[in-house]
Design a protein around this motif. Structure first.
Motif, PDB file in Angstrom:
ATOM      1  N   THR A  19       0.841  -1.201   0.000  1.00 18.59           N
ATOM      2  CA  THR A  19       0.000   0.000   0.000  1.00 18.59           C
ATOM      3  C   THR A  19       0.872   1.245   0.000  1.00 18.59           C
ATOM      4  OG1 THR A  19      -1.707  -1.180   1.258  1.00 18.59           O
ATOM      5  CG2 THR A  19      -1.826   1.225   1.225  1.00 18.59           C
ATOM      6  N   SER A  75       2.866   0.851   3.535  1.00 23.11           N
ATOM      7  CA  SER A  75       2.343   0.061   4.642  1.00 23.11           C
ATOM      8  C   SER A  75       1.737  -1.218   4.077  1.00 23.11           C
ATOM      9  CB  SER A  75       1.289   0.854   5.415  1.00 23.11           C
ATOM     10  OG  SER A  75       0.233   1.250   4.547  1.00 23.11           O
ATOM     11  N   LEU A  76       1.178  -2.002   4.982  1.00 21.66           N
ATOM     12  CA  LEU A  76       0.456  -3.206   4.577  1.00 21.66           C
ATOM     13  C   LEU A  76      -1.037  -2.934   4.648  1.00 21.66           C
ATOM     14  CD1 LEU A  76       2.539  -5.919   6.461  1.00 21.66           C
ATOM     15  CD2 LEU A  76       2.372  -5.616   3.978  1.00 21.66           C
ATOM     16  N   TRP A  77      -1.790  -3.544   3.791  1.00 18.91           N
ATOM     17  CA  TRP A  77      -3.242  -3.376   3.749  1.00 18.91           C
ATOM     18  C   TRP A  77      -3.920  -4.605   4.306  1.00 18.91           C
ATOM     19  CZ3 TRP A  77      -6.405   0.541   1.777  1.00 18.91           C
ATOM     20  CH2 TRP A  77      -7.766   0.202   1.726  1.00 18.91           C
ATOM     21  N   PRO A  78      -4.932  -4.435   5.137  1.00 17.24           N
ATOM     22  CA  PRO A  78      -5.187  -3.206   5.867  1.00 17.24           C
ATOM     23  C   PRO A  78      -4.365  -3.181   7.135  1.00 17.24           C
ATOM     24  CG  PRO A  78      -6.883  -4.780   6.371  1.00 17.24           C
ATOM     25  CD  PRO A  78      -5.920  -5.463   5.439  1.00 17.24           C
ATOM     26  N   LEU A  79      -4.172  -2.009   7.684  1.00 16.51           N
ATOM     27  CA  LEU A  79      -3.475  -1.905   8.952  1.00 16.51           C
ATOM     28  C   LEU A  79      -4.344  -2.508  10.040  1.00 16.51           C
ATOM     29  CD1 LEU A  79      -1.976   1.688   8.910  1.00 16.51           C
ATOM     30  CD2 LEU A  79      -0.783  -0.470   8.624  1.00 16.51           C
ATOM     31  N   GLN A  80      -3.778  -3.373  10.826  1.00 15.33           N
ATOM     32  CA  GLN A  80      -4.516  -3.993  11.913  1.00 15.33           C
ATOM     33  C   GLN A  80      -3.914  -3.541  13.226  1.00 15.33           C
ATOM     34  OE1 GLN A  80      -7.258  -5.609  11.636  1.00 15.33           O
ATOM     35  NE2 GLN A  80      -7.283  -5.822   9.416  1.00 15.33           N
ATOM     36  N   GLY A  81      -4.586  -2.609  13.860  1.00 12.72           N
ATOM     37  CA  GLY A  81      -4.141  -2.182  15.176  1.00 12.72           C
ATOM     38  C   GLY A  81      -2.835  -1.426  15.157  1.00 12.72           C
ATOM     39  N   THR A  82      -2.459  -0.895  14.018  1.00 14.39           N
ATOM     40  CA  THR A  82      -1.228  -0.127  13.993  1.00 14.39           C
ATOM     41  C   THR A  82      -1.343   0.995  12.986  1.00 14.39           C
ATOM     42  OG1 THR A  82       1.147  -0.158  13.557  1.00 14.39           O
ATOM     43  CG2 THR A  82      -0.195  -1.666  12.287  1.00 14.39           C
ATOM     44  N   TYR A  83      -0.728   2.078  13.294  1.00 12.57           N
ATOM     45  CA  TYR A  83      -0.664   3.201  12.390  1.00 12.57           C
ATOM     46  C   TYR A  83       0.747   3.348  11.844  1.00 12.57           C
ATOM     47  CZ  TYR A  83      -4.925   5.997  12.310  1.00 12.57           C
ATOM     48  OH  TYR A  83      -6.162   6.486  12.059  1.00 12.57           O
TER      49      TYR A  83
END
Lengths: 112, 115
Positions: free
Chosen positions: B31, B94-102
């Motif tokens: 992403t 980033s990675l899609w979708p962000l899980q619990g992280t910004y």
């Protein structure tokens, strides 16, 4: 995304602890609190993230009270190289979380 | 080193011209998001690409467009440049979708000056 309010600037001296408080009164239940650091002419760098209580890593600590309406980033024993702008961000995980909303940040100046 | 690369580093364009900025994400990330940062302000979200599609967009006119390639790299295009488009343009991966992280990884940015 929840709006954040943080001081515009702070001065400190080498070796001191710097604490930056961020207000986020309308934080949602599933929102996380994240801090980024940015040096001049560079992209922001992730520092720390938390949901509640206290989080600590090799760079900083993040204190979040029970009501989660504010948070404090603590930088222990700062050096001149910690002079930067620090951004507090609040938002939820998942697809919407990929969109970061930055405020004006806090400019921290560390003096010798 | 976050691993995100951007090119060029600096660019000077004239009003009315068009510009293309490029970004290669960190290895393993899928992403890419683009941000505009005016002098003295925080970065402002432009748009985000995943699977070669624009997934989210900020409050920017359609003069700003983008593209993501199969190798996850991305381009930001700005048409009909205005003086107000002068800024540091940041790419974040980033990675899609962000899980619990910004946690997004930012590149060094491209400094665009419009004269």
């Amino acid at each position: 995304l929840a709006k954040t309010t943080q001081p515009i600037s702070m001065d400190s001296y080498e070796g001191q602890e710097v604490n930056i408080t961020c207000s986020h009164n309308n934080i949602a239940t599933n929102d996380y609190i994240t801090w980024y650091q940015q040096f001049p002419s560079q992209g922001p760098r992730f520092i720390i993230q938390g949901y509640k209580t206290k989080v600590t890593n090799e760079v900083a600590s993040l204190f979040i009270p029970a009501d989660r309406k504010s948070s404090t980033l603590s930088l222990p024993r700062v050096s001149l190289s910690d002079t930067a702008v620090y951004y507090c961000l609040v938002g939820g995980p998942g697809a919407a979380g990929n969109k970061l909303t930055f405020g004006g940040g806090t400019r921290v100046l560390v003096k010798p | 080193d976050a691993g995100v690369t951007q090119s060029p580093t600096h660019l000077i364009k004239t009003r009315g011209q068009q510009v293309t900025l490029r970004c290669s994400p960190k290895s393993g990330h899928d992403t890419v998001s683009w941000y505009q940062q005016a002098l003295g302000q925080g970065p402002q979200f432009i748009f985000q690409y995943y699977e070669e599609e624009e997934r989210q967009r900020g409050n920017f006119p359609d003069r700003f467009s983008g593209h993501q390639f199969p190798n996850y790299s991305s381009e930001l295009n700005v048409n009909a440049l205005l003086l107000g488009d002068s800024a540091l343009y940041l790419c974040a991966s980033s990675l899609w979708p962000l899980q619990g992280t910004y946690e997004q990884y930012f590149g060094p940015g491209t400094r665009l000056t419009v004269t």
